[in-house]
Design a protein around this motif. Structure first.
Motif, PDB file in Angstrom:
ATOM      1  N   LYS A 278       0.823  -1.211   0.000  1.00 48.66           N
ATOM      2  CA  LYS A 278       0.000   0.000   0.000  1.00 48.66           C
ATOM      3  C   LYS A 278       0.860   1.264   0.000  1.00 48.66           C
ATOM      4  CE  LYS A 278      -3.997  -2.155   2.171  1.00 48.66           C
ATOM      5  NZ  LYS A 278      -5.006  -2.116   3.257  1.00 48.66           N
ATOM      6  N   SER A 279       0.367   2.284  -0.696  1.00 52.55           N
ATOM      7  CA  SER A 279       1.044   3.579  -0.681  1.00 52.55           C
ATOM      8  C   SER A 279       0.682   4.296   0.611  1.00 52.55           C
ATOM      9  CB  SER A 279       0.640   4.410  -1.890  1.00 52.55           C
ATOM     10  OG  SER A 279      -0.770   4.538  -1.976  1.00 52.55           O
ATOM     11  N   VAL A 280       1.683   4.919   1.252  1.00 55.05           N
ATOM     12  CA  VAL A 280       1.514   5.449   2.607  1.00 55.05           C
ATOM     13  C   VAL A 280       2.060   6.873   2.697  1.00 55.05           C
ATOM     14  CG1 VAL A 280       2.159   5.171   5.038  1.00 55.05           C
ATOM     15  CG2 VAL A 280       1.634   3.155   3.640  1.00 55.05           C
ATOM     16  N   LEU A 281       1.322   7.713   3.425  1.00 55.39           N
ATOM     17  CA  LEU A 281       1.780   9.054   3.773  1.00 55.39           C
ATOM     18  C   LEU A 281       1.888   9.157   5.284  1.00 55.39           C
ATOM     19  CD1 LEU A 281       2.333  12.132   3.320  1.00 55.39           C
ATOM     20  CD2 LEU A 281      -0.163  12.439   3.420  1.00 55.39           C
ATOM     21  N   ASP A 282       3.064   9.575   5.780  1.00 51.12           N
ATOM     22  CA  ASP A 282       3.270   9.876   7.197  1.00 51.12           C
ATOM     23  C   ASP A 282       3.350  11.391   7.314  1.00 51.12           C
ATOM     24  OD1 ASP A 282       4.036  10.153   9.821  1.00 51.12           O
ATOM     25  OD2 ASP A 282       5.919   9.044   9.627  1.00 51.12           O
ATOM     26  N   MET A 283       2.250  11.998   7.758  1.00 52.43           N
ATOM     27  CA  MET A 283       2.143  13.460   7.807  1.00 52.43           C
ATOM     28  C   MET A 283       2.479  13.960   9.202  1.00 52.43           C
ATOM     29  SD  MET A 283       1.420  15.719   5.540  1.00 52.43           S
ATOM     30  CE  MET A 283       1.502  17.508   5.628  1.00 52.43           C
ATOM     31  N   GLY A 284       3.431  14.903   9.287  1.00 52.15           N
ATOM     32  CA  GLY A 284       3.931  15.338  10.584  1.00 52.15           C
ATOM     33  C   GLY A 284       4.826  14.251  11.147  1.00 52.15           C
ATOM     34  N   CYS A 285       5.816  13.846  10.352  1.00 49.47           N
ATOM     35  CA  CYS A 285       6.524  12.578  10.582  1.00 49.47           C
ATOM     36  C   CYS A 285       7.473  12.589  11.766  1.00 49.47           C
ATOM     37  CB  CYS A 285       7.267  12.163   9.318  1.00 49.47           C
ATOM     38  SG  CYS A 285       8.438  13.397   8.696  1.00 49.47           S
ATOM     39  N   GLY A 286       7.919  13.754  12.245  1.00 53.20           N
ATOM     40  CA  GLY A 286       8.833  13.783  13.383  1.00 53.20           C
ATOM     41  C   GLY A 286      10.127  13.069  13.072  1.00 53.20           C
ATOM     42  N   THR A 287      10.348  11.925  13.713  1.00 50.32           N
ATOM     43  CA  THR A 287      11.557  11.128  13.470  1.00 50.32           C
ATOM     44  C   THR A 287      11.413  10.208  12.272  1.00 50.32           C
ATOM     45  OG1 THR A 287      10.780   9.366  14.915  1.00 50.32           O
ATOM     46  CG2 THR A 287      12.125  11.089  15.932  1.00 50.32           C
TER      47      THR A 287
ATOM     48  N   ALA B 280       4.829  -1.854   3.163  1.00 50.88           N
ATOM     49  CA  ALA B 280       4.248  -0.746   2.399  1.00 50.88           C
ATOM     50  C   ALA B 280       4.997  -0.542   1.087  1.00 50.88           C
ATOM     51  CB  ALA B 280       4.264   0.541   3.218  1.00 50.88           C
ATOM     52  N   GLY B 281       4.258  -0.046   0.093  1.00 44.11           N
ATOM     53  CA  GLY B 281       4.863   0.299  -1.188  1.00 44.11           C
ATOM     54  C   GLY B 281       5.416   1.712  -1.136  1.00 44.11           C
ATOM     55  N   TYR B 282       4.995   2.560  -2.078  1.00 46.27           N
ATOM     56  CA  TYR B 282       5.483   3.942  -2.106  1.00 46.27           C
ATOM     57  C   TYR B 282       5.114   4.645  -0.801  1.00 46.27           C
ATOM     58  CZ  TYR B 282       6.177   8.788  -3.407  1.00 46.27           C
ATOM     59  OH  TYR B 282       6.595  10.092  -3.432  1.00 46.27           O
ATOM     60  N   THR B 283       6.095   5.275  -0.163  1.00 45.59           N
ATOM     61  CA  THR B 283       5.883   5.906   1.141  1.00 45.59           C
ATOM     62  C   THR B 283       6.517   7.290   1.169  1.00 45.59           C
ATOM     63  OG1 THR B 283       5.872   3.749   2.239  1.00 45.59           O
ATOM     64  CG2 THR B 283       6.228   5.682   3.628  1.00 45.59           C
ATOM     65  N   GLU B 284       5.724   8.272   1.623  1.00 44.61           N
ATOM     66  CA  GLU B 284       6.225   9.637   1.833  1.00 44.61           C
ATOM     67  C   GLU B 284       6.151   9.994   3.315  1.00 44.61           C
ATOM     68  OE1 GLU B 284       4.575  12.826  -0.429  1.00 44.61           O
ATOM     69  OE2 GLU B 284       4.953  11.860  -2.356  1.00 44.61           O
ATOM     70  N   ALA B 285       7.101  10.819   3.748  1.00 47.13           N
ATOM     71  CA  ALA B 285       7.117  11.344   5.110  1.00 47.13           C
ATOM     72  C   ALA B 285       7.317  12.853   5.024  1.00 47.13           C
ATOM     73  CB  ALA B 285       8.226  10.700   5.932  1.00 47.13           C
TER      74      ALA B 285
ATOM     75  N   ASP C   1      13.935   4.006   0.156  1.00 43.50           N
ATOM     76  CA  ASP C   1      12.922   4.432  -0.802  1.00 43.50           C
ATOM     77  C   ASP C   1      11.796   5.221  -0.151  1.00 43.50           C
ATOM     78  OD1 ASP C   1      12.305   2.086   0.504  1.00 43.50           O
ATOM     79  OD2 ASP C   1      11.158   1.239  -1.156  1.00 43.50           O
ATOM     80  N   ILE C   2      11.867   5.473   1.161  1.00 44.73           N
ATOM     81  CA  ILE C   2      10.933   6.421   1.775  1.00 44.73           C
ATOM     82  C   ILE C   2      11.344   7.823   1.352  1.00 44.73           C
ATOM     83  CG2 ILE C   2      10.132   7.442   3.946  1.00 44.73           C
ATOM     84  CD1 ILE C   2      10.448   4.727   5.271  1.00 44.73           C
ATOM     85  N   LYS C   3      10.394   8.583   0.811  1.00 49.32           N
ATOM     86  CA  LYS C   3      10.680   9.939   0.337  1.00 49.32           C
ATOM     87  C   LYS C   3      10.309  10.947   1.421  1.00 49.32           C
ATOM     88  CE  LYS C   3      11.648   8.125  -3.668  1.00 49.32           C
ATOM     89  NZ  LYS C   3      13.055   7.923  -4.065  1.00 49.32           N
TER      90      LYS C   3
ATOM     91  N   GLY D 234      -2.776  16.825  -5.650  1.00 48.17           N
ATOM     92  CA  GLY D 234      -2.695  15.872  -6.747  1.00 48.17           C
ATOM     93  C   GLY D 234      -2.171  14.505  -6.381  1.00 48.17           C
ATOM     94  N   LYS D 235      -1.794  14.291  -5.118  1.00 45.00           N
ATOM     95  CA  LYS D 235      -1.253  12.997  -4.702  1.00 45.00           C
ATOM     96  C   LYS D 235      -2.362  12.098  -4.147  1.00 45.00           C
ATOM     97  CE  LYS D 235       3.355  14.805  -3.621  1.00 45.00           C
ATOM     98  NZ  LYS D 235       4.396  14.970  -2.579  1.00 45.00           N
ATOM     99  N   LYS D 236      -2.165  10.787  -4.249  1.00 45.99           N
ATOM    100  CA  LYS D 236      -3.133   9.809  -3.748  1.00 45.99           C
ATOM    101  C   LYS D 236      -2.405   8.715  -2.964  1.00 45.99           C
ATOM    102  CE  LYS D 236      -7.038  11.321  -5.591  1.00 45.99           C
ATOM    103  NZ  LYS D 236      -8.224  11.688  -4.781  1.00 45.99           N
TER     104      LYS D 236
END
Length: 277
Positions: free
Chosen positions: A144-153, A165-170, A192-194, A205-207
């Motif tokens: 699954k594609s994942v967003l960690d918003m307010g990622c801290g550490t 998880a698949g594509y992951t942003e922090a 590969d975590i961005k 525009g992101k999903k």
């Protein structure tokens, strides 16, 4: 040249929940680091970010059940790693995940996460981070594609990635957190975590299949519409950083944008809730 900080030494009685409330409010005022102790809390802010009225109108000071006093002094940024080492102890989440610093000895667990916390929020010790880690352990992240918003550490993104998880942003608005996340992502072999520095304006525009947001009540209420817009059909939104008494307001806002409340965890009056669309 060393950066100059102000150290506030807060004496707090009783310690909880006043200490947690104070940390949350000071974080919004620009304080960067906190060390809890037997009498209360040490809080640090860059002298350049300080202003004379910075402690005016804090909610926690208005509560007659809390007795809080403080002193402050100017310090240079030095020996802070040693201070973290004295106060940062490894934790175990759900008997499956260990969050530790590089100087802690590893034990046999399913997920071993190494975090150099520095000044960033998110070591797993705070109730909100601990519960969000538990949500990640309890749910399917495979592919699954994942967003960690307010990622801290970056600890939530790291565990999500270790859970398949698949594509992951922090994303974090704070530069220190952004840089610390990049370091911890590399330290945990999750290159590969961005990681990005910024706010919800970066999400246009992101999903994502899953969004993790551990921030605070006001920002969550403001950004829920943005999160919903970024959530794929059948996606999941995990929210934390607020108190039990705020759950109705958070759930109502989610419902207004088509999300259904599924469950929540709570610990010491803090909440981590799960919503689906």
């Amino acid at each position: 040249m060393s950066l100059v900080y102000l150290e506030y030494d807060f004496k707090i009685n009783p310690l909880q929940p006043a200490t947690d409330i104070l940390i949350a409010e000071l974080g919004e005022m620009g304080f960067e680091s906190f060390v809890e102790n037997e009498t209360g809390l040490l809080a640090y802010i860059l002298k350049s970010e300080w202003r004379e009225d910075i402690l005016d109108n804090l909610f926690v000071f208005q509560n007659p059940n809390f007795k809080i006093s403080w002193t402050s002094k100017e310090i240079e940024q030095q020996n802070w790693n040693a201070e973290w080492e004295k106060n940062f102890h490894p934790i175990i989440v759900g008997d499956r995940c260990m969050v530790r610093a590089p100087f802690h000895e590893a034990i046999e667990v399913e997920y071993d996460i190494i975090i150099e916390p520095k000044m960033s929020f998110g070591t797993g010790h705070h109730e909100t981070t601990h519960m969000m880690l538990q949500h990640i352990l309890d749910n399917d992240f495979q592919g699954k594609s994942v967003l960690d918003m307010g990622c801290g550490t970056g600890v939530l993104a790291i565990l999500a990635k270790k859970r398949g998880a698949g594509y992951t942003e922090a994303i974090d608005i704070d530069e220190w957190c952004f840089l610390n996340t990049e370091e911890n992502v590399e330290r945990n072999n999750c290159p590969d975590i961005k990681a990005f520095q910024g706010d919800s304006s970066l999400l246009d525009g992101k999903k994502f299949d899953v969004i993790l947001a551990n921030i605070n009540r006001n920002i969550l209420l403001e950004d829920i519409p943005v999160y919903v817009d970024c959530l794929k059909k059948g996606g999941t939104l995990f929210l934390s950083g607020f108190y039990l008494e705020d759950l109705d307001a958070i759930s109502s806002k989610c419902a207004a944008y088509g999300l259904e409340f599924e469950k929540n965890l709570d610990k010491n009056n803090w909440v981590a809730a799960k919503y689906v669309n």
